[in-house]
Design a protein around this motif. Structure first.
Motif, mmCIF file in Angstrom:
data_model
loop_
_atom_site.group_PDB
_atom_site.id
_atom_site.type_symbol
_atom_site.label_atom_id
_atom_site.label_comp_id
_atom_site.label_asym_id
_atom_site.label_seq_id
_atom_site.Cartn_x
_atom_site.Cartn_y
_atom_site.Cartn_z
ATOM 1 N N VAL A 78 -3.554 -9.666 11.434
ATOM 2 C CA VAL A 78 -3.670 -8.975 9.970
ATOM 3 C C VAL A 78 -4.705 -7.810 10.103
ATOM 4 N N ALA A 79 -4.556 -6.844 9.419
ATOM 5 C CA ALA A 79 -5.377 -5.674 9.364
ATOM 6 C C ALA A 79 -5.481 -5.263 8.000
ATOM 7 N N VAL A 80 -6.829 -4.869 7.497
ATOM 8 C CA VAL A 80 -6.972 -4.632 6.009
ATOM 9 C C VAL A 80 -7.066 -3.086 5.873
ATOM 10 N N ILE A 81 -6.591 -2.620 5.028
ATOM 11 C CA ILE A 81 -6.590 -1.032 4.669
ATOM 12 C C ILE A 81 -7.306 -0.936 3.326
ATOM 13 N N ARG A 82 -8.436 -0.293 3.008
ATOM 14 C CA ARG A 82 -9.105 -0.239 1.939
ATOM 15 C C ARG A 82 -9.201 1.179 1.417
ATOM 16 N N THR A 83 -8.795 1.233 0.019
ATOM 17 C CA THR A 83 -9.224 2.610 -0.675
ATOM 18 C C THR A 83 -10.258 2.327 -1.553
ATOM 19 N N SER A 84 -10.937 3.385 -2.001
ATOM 20 C CA SER A 84 -12.031 3.459 -3.058
ATOM 21 C C SER A 84 -12.074 4.664 -3.722
ATOM 22 N N GLY A 85 -11.814 4.639 -5.046
ATOM 23 C CA GLY A 85 -11.936 5.862 -5.936
ATOM 24 C C GLY A 85 -10.879 6.161 -6.785
ATOM 25 N N PRO A 86 -10.955 6.918 -7.798
ATOM 26 C CA PRO A 86 -9.926 7.102 -9.100
ATOM 27 C C PRO A 86 -8.507 7.058 -8.493
ATOM 28 N N GLY A 87 -8.123 7.559 -7.496
ATOM 29 C CA GLY A 87 -6.914 7.679 -7.152
ATOM 30 C C GLY A 87 -6.372 6.375 -6.373
ATOM 31 N N SER A 88 -7.044 5.060 -6.309
ATOM 32 C CA SER A 88 -6.801 3.993 -5.914
ATOM 33 C C SER A 88 -5.625 3.221 -6.402
ATOM 34 N N ARG A 89 -5.533 3.169 -7.835
ATOM 35 C CA ARG A 89 -4.307 2.702 -8.311
ATOM 36 C C ARG A 89 -3.060 3.282 -8.352
ATOM 37 N N GLY A 90 -3.043 4.725 -8.384
ATOM 38 C CA GLY A 90 -2.110 5.407 -8.125
ATOM 39 C C GLY A 90 -1.294 5.350 -6.595
ATOM 40 N N ALA A 91 -2.508 5.103 -5.828
ATOM 41 C CA ALA A 91 -1.961 4.746 -4.267
ATOM 42 C C ALA A 91 -1.256 3.748 -4.132
ATOM 43 N N LEU A 92 -1.751 2.552 -4.652
ATOM 44 C CA LEU A 92 -1.151 1.483 -4.591
ATOM 45 C C LEU A 92 0.262 1.341 -5.182
ATOM 46 N N LEU A 93 0.385 1.977 -6.346
ATOM 47 C CA LEU A 93 1.759 1.837 -6.791
ATOM 48 C C LEU A 93 2.703 2.944 -6.151
ATOM 49 N N SER A 94 2.007 3.970 -5.381
ATOM 50 C CA SER A 94 3.205 4.757 -4.627
ATOM 51 C C SER A 94 3.697 3.981 -3.502
ATOM 52 N N LEU A 95 2.561 3.265 -3.044
ATOM 53 C CA LEU A 95 3.353 2.647 -1.674
ATOM 54 C C LEU A 95 3.910 1.127 -1.951
ATOM 55 N N THR A 96 3.786 0.867 -3.034
ATOM 56 C CA THR A 96 4.748 -0.438 -3.645
ATOM 57 C C THR A 96 5.817 -0.193 -4.439
ATOM 58 N N ALA A 97 6.581 1.023 -4.145
ATOM 59 C CA ALA A 97 7.636 1.461 -5.080
ATOM 60 C C ALA A 97 7.714 1.161 -6.614
ATOM 61 N N ARG A 98 6.191 1.557 -7.079
ATOM 62 C CA ARG A 98 5.977 1.410 -8.409
ATOM 63 C C ARG A 98 6.057 0.141 -9.116
ATOM 64 N N ARG A 99 6.113 -0.630 -8.542
ATOM 65 C CA ARG A 99 6.052 -2.260 -8.788
ATOM 66 C C ARG A 99 4.594 -2.493 -9.660
ATOM 67 N N PRO A 100 4.842 -3.374 -10.706
ATOM 68 C CA PRO A 100 3.598 -3.552 -11.358
ATOM 69 C C PRO A 100 2.586 -4.138 -10.488
ATOM 70 N N LEU A 101 1.335 -3.559 -10.711
ATOM 71 C CA LEU A 101 0.097 -4.105 -10.139
ATOM 72 C C LEU A 101 -0.083 -5.558 -10.387
ATOM 73 N N PRO A 102 -0.475 -6.232 -9.329
ATOM 74 C CA PRO A 102 -0.695 -7.663 -9.669
ATOM 75 C C PRO A 102 -2.165 -7.757 -10.479
ATOM 76 N N PRO A 103 -2.370 -9.168 -10.983
ATOM 77 C CA PRO A 103 -3.575 -9.173 -11.856
ATOM 78 C C PRO A 103 -4.886 -8.911 -10.968
ATOM 79 N N PRO A 104 -6.050 -8.437 -11.653
ATOM 80 C CA PRO A 104 -7.196 -8.169 -10.697
ATOM 81 C C PRO A 104 -7.487 -9.159 -9.850
ATOM 82 N N ARG A 105 -8.084 -8.858 -8.512
ATOM 83 C CA ARG A 105 -8.148 -9.737 -7.377
ATOM 84 C C ARG A 105 -7.331 -11.029 -7.394
ATOM 85 N N VAL A 106 -6.376 -10.663 -7.459
ATOM 86 C CA VAL A 106 -5.183 -11.899 -7.044
ATOM 87 C C VAL A 106 -4.239 -11.188 -6.056
ATOM 88 N N LEU A 107 -4.169 -11.642 -5.005
ATOM 89 C CA LEU A 107 -3.070 -11.426 -3.724
ATOM 90 C C LEU A 107 -1.784 -11.377 -4.205
#
Length: 486
Positions: free
Chosen positions: A40-69
């Protein structure tokens, strides 16, 4: 009208970063779990675009609750091609490592998966690869870490022994920073009282005894900082490793001892005297403590110019060693303590660092073996002494036990007592702080204004250690040695 030259690719990247900074900061990304194949490898993002980046790579599925895998299929935003199926976690700022919005993608650690995800992130607008140490630098900028804690994190990443891990974790948790912050607050109170006396004593609003209280505070702080500086470099030795030198006459088994301790043929062994010409160095973990062990040329009056240079380098290493393993031929030394001590003194004239006397070739001993073994247990005037046979391995366990004791004495227990100095940078600023406090006492009798300035200077030196004052000149030095993604 002057013609405008087009920006180079590098210039465009810098312009983009400047524009992003002006609008609240750009978004960075990197692999944070180290390089190489892994499950397993961990890729991390930090900054104002992190939310949009996560949405873009997960086909716009709703974000999980904060700090929940959450399990998600990760896709390329441009082609919708599946890249992997992994876990994602969302850390909205300020409750994240950097204090900014952060996201993590826990993906399979194969090179193709990592390359595909990183390429997809790099094509998103406003995102760029992180520079070494940039995540930690952002955490410092947003007050999540002070400089001592950031240095502790770097030490924790590089820790190779249990004692190094304990010391780094204690520093990362803020023990050292809290100590220096307490001293800074003490200085601030003393300075405030002194300035109040300077400003208001003529109106009889501040009593004369205020000066005596300030003097007592400064004296106590000067003594406390002085004791902190006189710790025998324990923290620095533990962080960088205790430098030990194997020294002795030619052909007594110094290279054999190095090979025995590191369990591999690191040095050439030959019955010909003077084989070792240069310094051979290996890093070891002994009893949880880091040891940097150097094999050196045999100490004698050499005639060969190359061997003479080797002997010169050996003597230079001895002058800077933290510990010496003095090796003598057990079959060729006196058996009584005084004679053995004289033989050691002829080899290593004082002053010498802490020493362990190793009497090698114990397998060749006959009648004199019993008397020499009894001498090894005497103690004074001899340093810790042991019989050893590099040929058979007899006595190795006792030597390792003596080594572990010496390392524990030199490095101390990283979890006991006050936290130790770990960086020469800390020592430099604390020395300047103590010097300013000492000058306060002299200035106090002549000019209260100059005495107050000494307290301000002492407080600035403390602030430079934690980064609360004048941090700019040390930031690059601290963070440039971090890994990318940290």
């Amino acid at each position: 009208m002057a013609l405008r030259r087009p920006l180079s690719a590098a210039g465009r990247r810098w312009a983009q970063r400047l524009c992003s900074a002006a609008w609240g900061g750009d978004t960075i990304f990197a692999v944070s779990s180290g390089q190489g194949r892994c499950g397993v490898a961990v890729i991390r993002t930090s900054g104002p675009g992190s939310r949009g980046a996560l949405l873009s790579l997960t086909a716009r599925r709703p974000l999980p609750p904060p700090r929940v895998l959450a399990l998600r299929r990760i896709r390329d935003p441009d082609t919708a091609e599946p890249l992997d199926r992994g876990l994602v976690v969302w850390f909205p700022g300020p409750r994240s490592f950097t204090g900014e919005d952060c996201a993590e993608l826990h993906v399979h650690g194969g090179p193709a998966v990592l390359s595909g995800v990183l390429r997809a992130l790099g094509r998103l607008p406003g995102l760029r690869p992180a520079e070494p140490g940039e995540f930690t630098r952002r955490a410092f900028r947003r007050g999540k870490l002070d400089l001592t804690a950031a240095e502790g994190l770097g030490d924790l990443i590089r820790a190779e022994t249990e004692a190094q891990r304990r010391q780094a974790l204690r520093q990362m948790d803020g023990d050292l920073g809290r100590l220096y912050q307490r001293w800074s607050e003490t200085l601030t109170r003393a300075l405030a009282h002194l300035e109040a006396y300077i400003d208001f004593s003529e109106d009889d609003n501040v009593e004369e005894e205020v000066l005596s209280q300030v003097d007592a505070i400064v004296r106590a702080l000067e003594q406390e900082i002085g004791a902190h500086l006189q710790d025998g470099r324990r923290g620095e030795l533990l962080r960088g490793g205790v430098h030990a030198v194997i020294a002795g006459p030619p052909n007594v088994g110094k290279s054999s001892l190095l090979n025995l301790l590191c369990q591999r043929p690191a040095a050439i062994v030959s019955p010909v005297a003077g084989t070792t010409r240069d310094v051979v160095e290996v890093a070891l973990n002994v009893g949880g403590y880091p040891l940097v062990l150097s094999d050196t040329a045999g100490l004698r009056d050499a005639t060969d110019p190359v061997e003479r240079e080797g002997v010169s380098r050996a003597r230079d290493r001895l002058q800077h060693a933290d510990l010496v393993l003095a090796v003598l031929d057990a079959a060729a030394v006196p058996t009584e303590p005084d004679g053995l001590g004289a033989a050691l003194g002829a080899l290593l004239p004082p002053p010498t660092p802490p020493c362990i006397l190793v009497l090698n070739k114990a397998d060749l001993l006959r009648e004199e073996g019993g008397a020499l073994r009894e001498t090894c247990t005497r103690g004074d005037p001899l340093p810790p002494t042991t019989l050893l046979s590099c040929k058979t391995g007899e006595g190795l366990d006792h030597l390792l036990e003596l080594l572990a004791r010496q390392l524990a004495r030199l490095c101390g227990d990283p979890l006991a007592g006050s936290p130790s100095l770990t960086q020469s940078r800390h020592s430099l600023h604390l020395g300047d702080c103590a010097a300013a406090l000492a000058r306060y006492g002299r200035e106090r009798r002549r000019d209260l204004g100059l005495a107050a300035e000494r307290l301000r200077l002492a407080r600035r030196h403390l602030g430079r250690i934690t980064g609360h004052v004048g941090a700019e000149d040390v930031l690059d030095i601290i963070f440039r040695d971090f890994c990318i993604g940290k």
